[in-house]
Design an enzyme around this catalytic site. Structure first.
Site, PDB file in Angstrom:
ATOM      1  CG  HIS A 104     -16.499 109.140 -51.558  1.00  0.00           C
ATOM      2  ND1 HIS A 104     -16.059 108.329 -52.578  1.00  0.00           N
ATOM      3  CD2 HIS A 104     -17.242 110.095 -52.151  1.00  0.00           C
ATOM      4  CE1 HIS A 104     -16.521 108.786 -53.733  1.00  0.00           C
ATOM      5  NE2 HIS A 104     -17.249 109.857 -53.511  1.00  0.00           N
ATOM      6  CG  ASP A 119     -18.798 106.838 -55.476  1.00  0.00           C
ATOM      7  OD1 ASP A 119     -18.359 106.052 -56.342  1.00  0.00           O
ATOM      8  OD2 ASP A 119     -19.032 108.040 -55.693  1.00  0.00           O
ATOM      9  NE  ARG A 120     -11.209 101.938 -52.359  1.00  0.00           N
ATOM     10  CZ  ARG A 120     -10.336 101.880 -53.348  1.00  0.00           C
ATOM     11  NH1 ARG A 120     -10.683 102.255 -54.578  1.00  0.00           N
ATOM     12  NH2 ARG A 120      -9.117 101.425 -53.131  1.00  0.00           N
ATOM     13  CE  LYS A 121     -16.728 107.206 -59.569  1.00  0.00           C
ATOM     14  NZ  LYS A 121     -17.349 107.818 -58.370  1.00  0.00           N
ATOM     15  CB  ALA A 166      -9.855 101.308 -60.572  1.00  0.00           C
ATOM     16  CG  ASP A 167      -5.131  97.428 -58.126  1.00  0.00           C
ATOM     17  OD1 ASP A 167      -4.539  96.685 -58.941  1.00  0.00           O
ATOM     18  OD2 ASP A 167      -4.540  98.211 -57.371  1.00  0.00           O
ATOM     19  CB  THR A 213      -5.184  94.571 -55.642  1.00  0.00           C
ATOM     20  OG1 THR A 213      -3.879  94.130 -56.006  1.00  0.00           O
ATOM     21  CG2 THR A 213      -5.072  95.834 -54.809  1.00  0.00           C
ATOM     22  NE  ARG A 259     -21.198 121.361 -50.926  1.00  0.00           N
ATOM     23  CZ  ARG A 259     -20.885 121.345 -49.642  1.00  0.00           C
ATOM     24  NH1 ARG A 259     -20.475 120.228 -49.074  1.00  0.00           N
ATOM     25  NH2 ARG A 259     -20.966 122.428 -48.914  1.00  0.00           N
TER      26      ARG A 259
END
Lengths: 265, 265
Positions: free
Chosen positions: B63, B92-94, B96-97, B101, B233
């Site tokens: 991220h 891992d930006r996901k 969603a716009d 944009t 982790r």
């Protein structure tokens, strides 16, 4: 026609959310229900728009993550302009990850959004954990930010349906006063406790040739019962300069008759 | 039980997506189906994990927006480590716009993701415009990035249902070869053209006291038919050092029997 809001109730509830109170106080002082969306990629251009529209708006909406020259001092400069012109900063981040991830995305990284934004937004898609994560980041940063949930989208083929919007409304109610409203195209909460900011506003009335008018300020405020209007390039990149947009300004401001203004002004 | 994949078909289709080809070639070379999720807030720590796990993985998921000290040279350094250890970088930006944009969010800003990531992901929520916007940003940057759609989430109370996942699958198929797969917990596309990376993998088998085993590598690979495993982790912050995690590594690598490995190895 949705039921009228009860001023008494509104008054007693409003004190629970300082950000919501602040927004409504600004709206009263400036007689404005306008949020300007500044979708620019330069910090200087963002500051310039903020200075230009600042006196007329309640909220400046930005995307910090598209600014090429975002610097450590950018938030301070934005906050100074916002304080001087009396408006709030809304980071349109549309958080959409699990709780533990949004804690870091909101509070950390280059942009440290939780340290300067007054308002941000999230998708309800990941479930209540996304709200819990954002609230936790706020608590860690020691300052309160108001959250809006994206309850509707206007983009073609979007996957939001009635069930989704209903769940979103439930999540928002459960999360008040941290969650203070919605990004949507119509009133969500009949009590008005949770307000609606509507994007996609068309300043020039456009019909479909059959007498229909969509997404004009009139339609959104009078028929749809939204509370705040988000306008972008239609204002700051209009062919005429901002000073020439008094018609626009007038159109947006002349709504003393919508219900929330009835109760507030 | 889903139908087997046809090696012929897989071979002929794979050439359409250079990123997918590259990922599968790495997987074959390193006999690994492992993506390590490095959810850290320091660039130095990120580099250190990348060096540590690099020889064993296909993909490093990060991220960028949670890294406090992200610098102009960070992507170059990451790319150098990725090239040296033969793995891909997955932001891992996901997204969603709306389309316009995400063009800016992907290509511009502090992180300029389109300029260094090999893989990124998006929510299908905004509709096909989000994919079109990301593809446009790729075309502008002159390099190809592979897109994964988030078809399922494991967070409690998430709003993804069967209808949503179906729409997501349709959108992904329409967007191949730009879209190369899914973030999900089970196989989505019976042909295997669109692969699945599964997050939330539990390395230590945990039952529910009733003999059920969830989200273990065994379960996800053998029963659910996923292609790649995302582990966080559990690997890089394990009580034992990485070298002590050979059991984990072995567990993940010893799956020559899953279908895609049957066709590939």
């Amino acid at each position: 026609r949705q039921p009228s809001r009860i001023p008494q109730e509104l008054g007693s509830e409003s004190s629970m959310s300082p950000i919501r109170d602040q927004l409504y106080a600004i709206s009263r002082r400036k007689k404005s229900i306008l949020c300007v969306a500044a979708d620019v990629e330069s910090a200087e251009e963002l500051m310039s728009i903020a200075e230009d529209v600042g006196p007329h708006i309640c909220v400046l909406k930005l995307h910090a993550d598209i600014i090429r020259d975002w610097a450590t001092e950018t938030p301070k400069r934005l906050q100074e302009i916002a304080a001087r012109h009396d408006f709030l900063l809304f980071e349109d981040r549309k958080f959409a990850d699990i709780g533990s991830t949004v804690v870091a995305q909101f509070g950390s990284g280059t942009h440290r959004i939780a340290s300067w934004a007054h308002i941000t937004n999230a998708h309800a898609l990941p479930g209540p954990g996304v709200i819990d994560g954002l609230r936790q980041a706020c608590e860690s940063s020691g300052r309160m930010v108001g959250l809006l949930l994206v309850a509707q989208m206007s983009s073609k083929g979007n996957l939001i349906d009635g069930r989704y919007t209903e769940s979103c409304l439930r999540m928002a109610r459960d999360a008040f006063p941290f969650c203070i409203g919605f990004i949507a195209q119509e009133r969500m909460d009949p009590t008005g406790k949770l307000f609606v900011m509507a994007p996609g506003v068309q300043l020039e009335a456009k019909g479909d040739g059959l007498g229909q008018q969509y997404n004009t300020p009139e339609h959104l405020l009078k028929e749809k019962g939204v509370d705040f209007l988000i306008v972008g390039r239609g204002i700051y990149a209009a062919p005429e300069p901002w000073q020439g947009r008094t018609k626009v300004q007038g159109t947006i401001l002349e709504y003393p008759s919508i219900e929330y203004r009835e109760t507030l002004f």
